[in-house]
Motif scaffolding. Structure first.
Motif, mmCIF file in Angstrom:
data_model
loop_
_atom_site.group_PDB
_atom_site.id
_atom_site.type_symbol
_atom_site.label_atom_id
_atom_site.label_comp_id
_atom_site.label_asym_id
_atom_site.label_seq_id
_atom_site.Cartn_x
_atom_site.Cartn_y
_atom_site.Cartn_z
ATOM 1 N N PRO A 39 -21.119 38.202 51.121
ATOM 2 C CA PRO A 39 -20.004 38.906 50.471
ATOM 3 C C PRO A 39 -18.793 37.987 50.342
ATOM 4 C CG PRO A 39 -20.237 39.602 52.757
ATOM 5 C CD PRO A 39 -21.436 38.754 52.445
ATOM 6 N N ASP A 40 -17.978 38.268 49.357
ATOM 7 C CA ASP A 40 -16.766 37.494 49.128
ATOM 8 C C ASP A 40 -15.899 37.502 50.386
ATOM 9 O OD1 ASP A 40 -14.780 36.327 46.950
ATOM 10 O OD2 ASP A 40 -13.661 37.770 48.180
ATOM 11 N N GLU A 41 -15.441 36.324 50.788
ATOM 12 C CA GLU A 41 -14.662 36.247 52.029
ATOM 13 C C GLU A 41 -13.366 37.043 51.932
ATOM 14 O OE1 GLU A 41 -12.619 32.840 54.791
ATOM 15 O OE2 GLU A 41 -14.676 32.486 54.096
ATOM 16 N N GLY A 42 -12.806 37.130 50.737
ATOM 17 C CA GLY A 42 -11.604 37.942 50.579
ATOM 18 C C GLY A 42 -11.863 39.395 50.887
ATOM 19 N N LEU A 43 -13.029 39.906 50.482
ATOM 20 C CA LEU A 43 -13.394 41.291 50.800
ATOM 21 C C LEU A 43 -13.601 41.474 52.304
ATOM 22 C CD1 LEU A 43 -15.913 42.192 47.931
ATOM 23 C CD2 LEU A 43 -13.473 42.748 48.097
ATOM 24 N N LEU A 44 -14.234 40.483 52.919
ATOM 25 C CA LEU A 44 -14.441 40.551 54.372
ATOM 26 C C LEU A 44 -13.101 40.637 55.105
ATOM 27 C CD1 LEU A 44 -17.201 37.818 54.834
ATOM 28 C CD2 LEU A 44 -17.496 40.274 55.216
ATOM 29 N N ARG A 45 -12.166 39.802 54.706
ATOM 30 C CA ARG A 45 -10.869 39.788 55.380
ATOM 31 C C ARG A 45 -10.095 41.091 55.133
ATOM 32 N NH1 ARG A 45 -9.492 34.947 57.525
ATOM 33 N NH2 ARG A 45 -10.849 33.188 56.971
ATOM 34 N N ALA A 46 -10.200 41.610 53.926
ATOM 35 C CA ALA A 46 -9.497 42.858 53.620
ATOM 36 C C ALA A 46 -10.090 44.016 54.405
ATOM 37 C CB ALA A 46 -9.574 43.141 52.123
ATOM 38 N N ALA A 47 -11.427 44.065 54.515
ATOM 39 C CA ALA A 47 -12.075 45.135 55.269
ATOM 40 C C ALA A 47 -11.735 45.040 56.747
ATOM 41 C CB ALA A 47 -13.588 45.084 55.059
ATOM 42 N N TYR A 48 -11.654 43.807 57.267
ATOM 43 C CA TYR A 48 -11.283 43.643 58.669
ATOM 44 C C TYR A 48 -9.835 44.056 58.899
ATOM 45 C CZ TYR A 48 -10.317 41.644 63.233
ATOM 46 O OH TYR A 48 -9.936 41.491 64.542
ATOM 47 N N ALA A 49 -8.969 43.675 57.969
ATOM 48 C CA ALA A 49 -7.554 44.065 58.093
ATOM 49 C C ALA A 49 -7.422 45.578 58.129
ATOM 50 C CB ALA A 49 -6.745 43.479 56.943
#
Length: 383
Positions: free
Chosen positions: A358-368
């Motif tokens: 998955p796109d790392e930006g999506l990963l970071r947003a979901a974690y945030a």
């Protein structure tokens, strides 16, 4: 299940076995051993040290009429027991006692005990029989069923282990009454997970009466245990060694790892000081939000993760552990293939799939999104 006969769930793998769920079953363990493993005369009883009195009782029952000789193998409590060092101490004791392939290992305890005891049995003489008597909700619905065994290492959780199916599993629901409430709540994460990936009736039962879902004496929790065990039995029977799903896109046994990739990273980051179920709850919220952001999952189903988990007292937010630290651990998760990060996500309720890279930006947003809401304290600041 109060006053009713125990229910038996058959795990129909190549070496099938029964998971018996009911009340007052501890007393039946000696007879079950004689029926299931008629040639066994010696048993190594692996149990956490705090369960010494319960182990005394079980050992006495096993030894009645000189039927079975019991070798006691007390181990530390919790995840700290899951080390090669502890396993080696057990193997040394088995060697000193002359344990052979006609003997067996019996575990009495939570998920860490079944993981460790199963691994000890899997490796000793390349495999001796093991029977599990789980004492926690998490162990009953997850760790004791399915044949996964293992210990932790510096590289991560459960990366050293073996598949070794038990000869039988006995879930005595009366033992849940002795659990601290926090442990009972933590175990509910694995139950709720089964609702999202396979059996939505689990979610309906929890939402209808969260209090009843956490009542060890009631029929609702008994029904939830049976349903969760059936989910795992069905999935394991089709894909014991986690080699992949089917032509429909179902990920097979990997579906049972829903929420676990981030969960294991959180556990490691906290040196296993966070309960497994609490980490799984956060992990489920994370992958649900990830699937929503990726356009794969309806927002209502994603939000339902938060409401159901919160209803039984599970956390849905996490502290500010740096995501880069967690991501590095996630990349060596057992589901990863080479440099590819693979996560179990939902496309719909009871429709799990694999999302690769998955796109790392999506990963970071979901974690945030799993962080505390504005104005809320972080975990370490909570009163």
């Amino acid at each position: 299940m109060s006053g009713r006969a125990p229910e038996v769930v058959r795990v129909a793998t190549a070496a099938p076995y029964d998971v018996t769920v009911g009340r007052g079953l501890l007393a039946s363990v000696p007879d079950l051993l004689r029926r299931t493993l008629p040639g066994v005369r010696r048993v190594a009883l692996v149990h956490p040290e705090p369960l010494g009195a319960l182990a005394d009782d079980l050992a006495a029952r096993l030894g009645e009429h000189d039927a079975l000789t019991v070798l006691r193998l007390p181990v530390p409590d919790g995840e700290v027991a899951k080390t090669v060092t502890t396993a080696e101490r057990c193997w040394t004791a088995l060697g000193a006692a002359g344990f052979t392939r006609s003997d067996a290992v019996l575990t009495l305890g939570g998920g860490a005990t079944t993981d460790l005891g199963g691994f000890v049995a899997a490796a000793w003489l390349r495999g001796v029989p093991v029977v599990h008597v789980p004492t926690t909700l998490l162990a009953m619905v997850d760790a004791a069923v399915g044949g996964k065994t293992g210990v932790n290492s510096a590289a991560g959780k459960n990366l050293v282990g073996a598949f070794h199916e038990p000869a039988a599993v006995v879930c005595d629901l009366d033992l849940l009454a002795t659990l601290p409430r926090a442990e009972l709540v933590a175990g509910m994460a694995e139950v709720v997970k089964c609702g999202f990936v396979a059996d939505p009736a689990v979610l309906d039962l929890v939402e209808a009466d969260p209090g009843a879902a956490l009542d060890p004496a009631g029929d609702v929790l008994a029904e939830l245990v049976v349903r969760a065990v059936r989910v795992k039995a069905d999935v394991v029977a089709g894909d014991l060694r986690e080699r992949g799903g089917d032509a429909t896109g179902h990920p097979g046994r990997e579906a049972l790892n829903y929420g676990h990739t981030l969960a294991h990273a959180i556990e490691r980051a906290h040196d296993y000081g966070v309960r497994h179920g609490e980490a799984v709850a956060i992990g489920c919220v994370f992958v649900a939000d990830l699937a929503r952001r990726a356009g794969l999952l309806d927002a209502a189903v994603a939000e339902r993760h938060r409401t159901v988990l919160a209803a039984v007292g599970l956390p849905t937010t996490h502290d500010a552990t740096p995501f880069d630290e967690l991501l590095a651990t996630m990349r060596v998760d057992k589901k990863s293939r080479g440099a590819s990060l693979r996560l179990v996500v939902l496309h719909a309720l009871a429709d799990p799939r694999i999302l690769a890279d998955p796109d790392e930006g999506l990963l970071r947003a979901a974690y945030a999104a799993t962080g505390p809401a504005p104005g809320e304290p972080h975990e370490e600041e909570a009163p």
